[in-house]
Design a protein around this motif. Structure first.
Motif, mmCIF file in Angstrom:
data_model
loop_
_atom_site.group_PDB
_atom_site.id
_atom_site.type_symbol
_atom_site.label_atom_id
_atom_site.label_comp_id
_atom_site.label_asym_id
_atom_site.label_seq_id
_atom_site.Cartn_x
_atom_site.Cartn_y
_atom_site.Cartn_z
ATOM 1 N N LYS A 192 57.167 45.852 30.910
ATOM 2 C CA LYS A 192 57.895 47.056 30.499
ATOM 3 C C LYS A 192 58.437 47.823 31.705
ATOM 4 O O LYS A 192 59.566 48.329 31.685
ATOM 5 C CB LYS A 192 56.970 47.961 29.678
ATOM 6 N N GLU A 193 57.637 47.898 32.758
ATOM 7 C CA GLU A 193 58.032 48.663 33.944
ATOM 8 C C GLU A 193 58.766 47.817 34.983
ATOM 9 O O GLU A 193 59.018 48.286 36.095
ATOM 10 C CB GLU A 193 56.790 49.296 34.583
ATOM 11 N N LYS A 194 59.101 46.562 34.632
ATOM 12 C CA LYS A 194 59.819 45.660 35.543
ATOM 13 C C LYS A 194 59.045 45.438 36.851
ATOM 14 O O LYS A 194 59.614 45.421 37.948
ATOM 15 C CB LYS A 194 61.213 46.207 35.868
ATOM 16 N N LEU A 195 57.744 45.243 36.722
ATOM 17 C CA LEU A 195 56.888 45.066 37.898
ATOM 18 C C LEU A 195 56.295 43.662 37.993
ATOM 19 O O LEU A 195 55.485 43.394 38.883
ATOM 20 C CB LEU A 195 55.738 46.092 37.860
ATOM 21 N N LEU A 196 56.696 42.774 37.101
ATOM 22 C CA LEU A 196 56.101 41.441 37.076
ATOM 23 C C LEU A 196 56.332 40.671 38.375
ATOM 24 O O LEU A 196 55.409 40.052 38.915
ATOM 25 C CB LEU A 196 56.661 40.642 35.896
ATOM 26 N N THR A 197 57.555 40.690 38.864
ATOM 27 C CA THR A 197 57.872 39.933 40.076
ATOM 28 C C THR A 197 57.050 40.431 41.259
ATOM 29 O O THR A 197 56.485 39.632 42.023
ATOM 30 C CB THR A 197 59.372 40.039 40.396
ATOM 31 N N GLU A 198 56.961 41.739 41.409
ATOM 32 C CA GLU A 198 56.166 42.313 42.503
ATOM 33 C C GLU A 198 54.694 41.950 42.358
ATOM 34 O O GLU A 198 54.032 41.580 43.336
ATOM 35 C CB GLU A 198 56.338 43.834 42.524
ATOM 36 N N TYR A 199 54.180 42.052 41.130
ATOM 37 C CA TYR A 199 52.766 41.746 40.906
ATOM 38 C C TYR A 199 52.470 40.274 41.194
ATOM 39 O O TYR A 199 51.455 39.940 41.809
ATOM 40 C CB TYR A 199 52.379 42.082 39.468
ATOM 41 N N ASN A 200 53.357 39.410 40.740
ATOM 42 C CA ASN A 200 53.142 37.977 40.944
ATOM 43 C C ASN A 200 53.084 37.616 42.424
ATOM 44 O O ASN A 200 52.352 36.710 42.827
ATOM 45 C CB ASN A 200 54.243 37.180 40.249
ATOM 46 N N LYS A 201 53.851 38.314 43.231
ATOM 47 C CA LYS A 201 53.860 38.025 44.664
ATOM 48 C C LYS A 201 52.640 38.596 45.379
ATOM 49 O O LYS A 201 52.059 37.947 46.252
ATOM 50 C CB LYS A 201 55.138 38.595 45.298
ATOM 51 N N LYS A 202 52.218 39.806 44.995
ATOM 52 C CA LYS A 202 51.174 40.499 45.748
ATOM 53 C C LYS A 202 49.764 40.274 45.212
ATOM 54 O O LYS A 202 48.815 40.128 45.992
ATOM 55 C CB LYS A 202 51.469 42.009 45.769
ATOM 56 N N TYR A 203 49.616 40.243 43.889
ATOM 57 C CA TYR A 203 48.269 40.308 43.333
ATOM 58 C C TYR A 203 47.868 39.149 42.423
ATOM 59 O O TYR A 203 46.677 38.863 42.274
ATOM 60 C CB TYR A 203 48.099 41.618 42.546
ATOM 61 N N GLU A 204 48.832 38.494 41.800
ATOM 62 C CA GLU A 204 48.492 37.484 40.794
ATOM 63 C C GLU A 204 47.604 36.356 41.319
ATOM 64 O O GLU A 204 46.699 35.908 40.597
ATOM 65 C CB GLU A 204 49.777 36.914 40.180
ATOM 66 N N PRO A 205 47.773 35.873 42.557
ATOM 67 C CA PRO A 205 46.903 34.788 43.031
ATOM 68 C C PRO A 205 45.412 35.130 43.013
ATOM 69 O O PRO A 205 44.579 34.247 42.849
ATOM 70 C CB PRO A 205 47.402 34.553 44.464
ATOM 71 N N LYS A 206 45.054 36.412 43.191
ATOM 72 C CA LYS A 206 43.641 36.800 43.178
ATOM 73 C C LYS A 206 43.225 37.447 41.864
ATOM 74 O O LYS A 206 42.068 37.342 41.453
ATOM 75 C CB LYS A 206 43.342 37.778 44.324
ATOM 76 N N TYR A 207 44.174 38.110 41.204
ATOM 77 C CA TYR A 207 43.854 38.850 39.978
ATOM 78 C C TYR A 207 44.837 38.467 38.878
ATOM 79 O O TYR A 207 45.726 39.241 38.521
ATOM 80 C CB TYR A 207 43.890 40.357 40.247
ATOM 81 N N PRO A 208 44.698 37.269 38.335
ATOM 82 C CA PRO A 208 45.661 36.787 37.332
ATOM 83 C C PRO A 208 45.490 37.485 35.992
ATOM 84 O O PRO A 208 44.398 37.939 35.645
ATOM 85 C CB PRO A 208 45.317 35.300 37.219
ATOM 86 N N TYR A 209 46.591 37.562 35.256
ATOM 87 C CA TYR A 209 46.509 38.080 33.886
ATOM 88 C C TYR A 209 46.317 36.944 32.891
ATOM 89 O O TYR A 209 45.964 37.177 31.736
ATOM 90 C CB TYR A 209 47.757 38.900 33.531
ATOM 91 N N ASP A 210 46.544 35.706 33.321
ATOM 92 C CA ASP A 210 46.319 34.529 32.482
ATOM 93 C C ASP A 210 45.237 33.662 33.110
ATOM 94 O O ASP A 210 45.300 33.355 34.313
ATOM 95 C CB ASP A 210 47.593 33.690 32.344
ATOM 96 N N VAL A 211 44.257 33.255 32.309
ATOM 97 C CA VAL A 211 43.172 32.416 32.820
ATOM 98 C C VAL A 211 42.791 31.367 31.783
ATOM 99 O O VAL A 211 43.089 31.500 30.591
ATOM 100 C CB VAL A 211 41.909 33.251 33.161
ATOM 101 N N PHE A 212 42.132 30.327 32.266
ATOM 102 C CA PHE A 212 41.391 29.432 31.388
ATOM 103 C C PHE A 212 39.968 29.968 31.317
ATOM 104 O O PHE A 212 39.304 30.124 32.350
ATOM 105 C CB PHE A 212 41.366 28.004 31.934
ATOM 106 N N ARG A 213 39.507 30.274 30.118
ATOM 107 C CA ARG A 213 38.123 30.718 29.950
ATOM 108 C C ARG A 213 37.297 29.530 29.472
ATOM 109 O O ARG A 213 37.556 28.974 28.401
ATOM 110 C CB ARG A 213 38.030 31.875 28.964
#
Length: 564
Positions: free
Chosen positions: A93-114
């Protein structure tokens, strides 16, 4: 649409349909497929995903090495896809996906295998969250056989829930929790120097916040929960602003009302009217019509439900709960099958009474060739629809700022057999075009006496049935599907039920095939390819079968009593 007593023929300008179809495909690929040109909301998974077996191996190693828990062999591990849909939605919604994917997603993903691993010593289990791309463990929970944590969390009253969780924890002090949490943070390699405790001493659980890691109004948190003086779970991730959560909750409540009243109630009304008109027009149709399609729909519906079994298991359903859920689904499938059957019979009767052959019969001369041409027409219109949908998405993205989020319950990763996903396209194409076009249009035309209005009303009913999809604002999909549904109505009125059914099936099949392509493994990629060509195969088989049979003139039903 052909009239009765006329040769079966698809009257289509294939030159212009082909040109528009190519334009539609180009728009679709550039808007919805290619990441460098697609909008952030439509951006899909582009990084290679590990296999479920790799996730299971990583989880077992973590459970053994870090948790000192030996997993059992009596029960199979359960690997499901889980997603922080609220966080993803906020970032989208806030158009922050690209920034998040670059900075934080590798350590804090929103998608996981449980990965749920049963313990070997008792009836407890361990949930281990594994990064879908890197294979690293990012969170876990430990549930002993006597656990009461889930029951406490199920309490709807917030005050009572907190009290129950405090009891489940064993009335631990804040210092007790910090001692356990800090030990685990150090053990897992996190830098604790910038962390601050943000939860109160009388609150259940423990939350650390990292003020140095923030995106928008979302802040990095390390959440711990406890049971009987021991660690129950550790889940790091970014918070979701309360305003966003409240907005989504309000939107979801509104979508539920629209689905129940705008779609559910009026679809039931259509079903009742379909039964009535089936009886009133029985001279012009046959009650054997639609039996095969209805039975096919019923079987596919049951297979689809069975295919989603991992979703129910991940929710913690007991064996009895799973049986109840299956029984409920069987009842719903029977109801929808009855609705489909009488819509086919009643719709066919209404059109034939008015002098039109909206749904050709297999024994009519030229049926095989007619089905083949309907299929080709359906493909071209599907390409046009894909382009139209892409334009609608772009317009809505730039006007009402629509956005979407994830839905783990609909993911092919959570299916027993992901390659079965596209059979839902056949369910939708057969049933929705029968209920809302073949029957809905002529029935409403008798009431409103206007073809356009008779197309709009059932299209809106159909569109309201899609408001619970995770696309916001909730009126995004009704707006989109109003235009798409009117195009389906146009296809139906020009070419009949078989052509619009193929158009719908091809449209959904291609969209669903990309979900299979994104999984990356050869089996699902091949399944996606087969999905795209299956309508062609079905039509070709029908053509070969009926093309070789000696054609006999078909004696039609009584002459029409009046046009619609």
């Amino acid at each position: 649409m052909d009239r009765l007593n006329q040769p079966l023929e698809i009257r289509a300008n294939y030159k212009w349909l082909g040109i528009l179809g190519v334009i539609g495909l180009i728009l679709f690929f550039f808007v919805q497929v290619f990441p460098q040109t697609s909008s952030e909301t439509l951006e899909g998974q582009t990084t290679k995903v590990i296999s479920k077996s790799e996730a299971e191996a990583a989880a077992k190693a973590f459970a053994s090495d870090r948790l000192n828990i030996q997993t059992g062999i009596a029960a199979e591990p359960l690997v499901t896809y889980q997603s922080e849909s609220d966080l993803y939605g906020y970032l989208s919604k806030e158009k922050l996906l690209t920034e998040y994917n670059k900075k934080y997603e590798p350590k804090y993903p929103y998608d996981v295998f449980r990965v749920r691993l049963p313990e070997s010593s008792d009836q407890g289990y361990v949930n281990v969250d594994v990064h879908m791309n890197t294979g690293k463990v990012v969170g876990f929970s430990i549930t002993p056989p006597y656990s009461k944590y889930a029951a406490a969390m199920a309490e709807t009253n917030e005050t009572m829930r907190k009290q129950k969780l405090r009891i489940v924890e064993g009335n631990m002090t804040l210092e007790d929790k910090e001692e356990i949490a800090s030990s685990w943070l150090q053990k897992l390699g996190y830098n604790t120097s910038s962390l601050e405790v943000s939860s109160g001493k009388d609150e259940p659980g423990l939350i650390y916040t990292d003020s140095s890691s923030q995106i928008g109004e979302s802040q990095l948190e390390f959440k711990f929960s406890f049971e009987d003086g021991e660690l129950h779970s550790f889940l790091p991730g970014f918070s979701v602003p309360s305003a966003h959560t409240a907005y989504v909750e309000k939107q979801t409540n509104s979508a539920t009302m629209l689905t129940m009243l705008g779609y559910g109630l009026f679809t039931i009304v259509l079903g009742i009217l379909a039964i009535i008109y089936s009886a009133l027009t029985r001279r012009y149709t046959s009650f054997t019509r639609g039996l095969f399609l209805s039975l096919f729909y019923f079987v596919v519906s049951l297979l689809t439900t069975y295919n989603m079994l991992p979703v129910l298991e991940a929710e913690g359903f007991s064996q009895f709960g799973l049986i109840v859920a299956m029984v409920v689904q069987v009842i719903l499938s029977i109801a929808m099958t009855v609705l489909l059957y009488f819509s086919l019979v009643g719709g066919d009767g209404l059109w034939r009474k008015a002098g039109y052959n909206a749904w050709a019969r297999a024994k009519e001369p030229g049926y095989g060739r007619y089905v083949l041409h309907s299929m080709f027409t359906g493909y071209l219109w599907a390409f046009i629809l894909m382009g139209a949908q892409s334009v609608i998405y772009l317009v809505l993205d730039r006007t009402i700022h629509s956005w979407s989020t994830t839905d783990a319950s609909q993911s092919p990763y959570n299916m027993l057999y992901p390659w079965m996903l596209p059979i839902m396209a056949w369910m939708a194409g057969i049933s929705e075009e029968a209920v809302y076009r073949l029957f809905g249009i002529p029935m409403l035309k008798k009431i409103v006496r206007n073809t356009f209005v008779a197309c709009v009303i059932p299209t809106l009913i159909w569109a309201f049935g899609h408001t619970l999809y995770p696309i916001y604002p909730i009126y995004t999909r009704p707006i989109e599907l109003l235009f798409i549904g009117l195009l389906f109505s146009l296809i139906f009125l020009r070419h009949g039920y078989i052509a619009v059914m193929f158009a719908h099936v091809v449209f959904d099949s291609i969209l669903m095939s990309f979900s299979l392509f994104s999984m990356g493994d050869l089996t699902n990629i091949l399944a996606g390819v087969v999905t795209c060509v299956m309508p062609f195969i079905v039509a070709w088989v029908i053509y070969l079968f009926y093309g070789k049979k000696k054609e006999k003139p078909y004696v039609t039903t009584p002459p029409p009593e009046g046009l619609l």
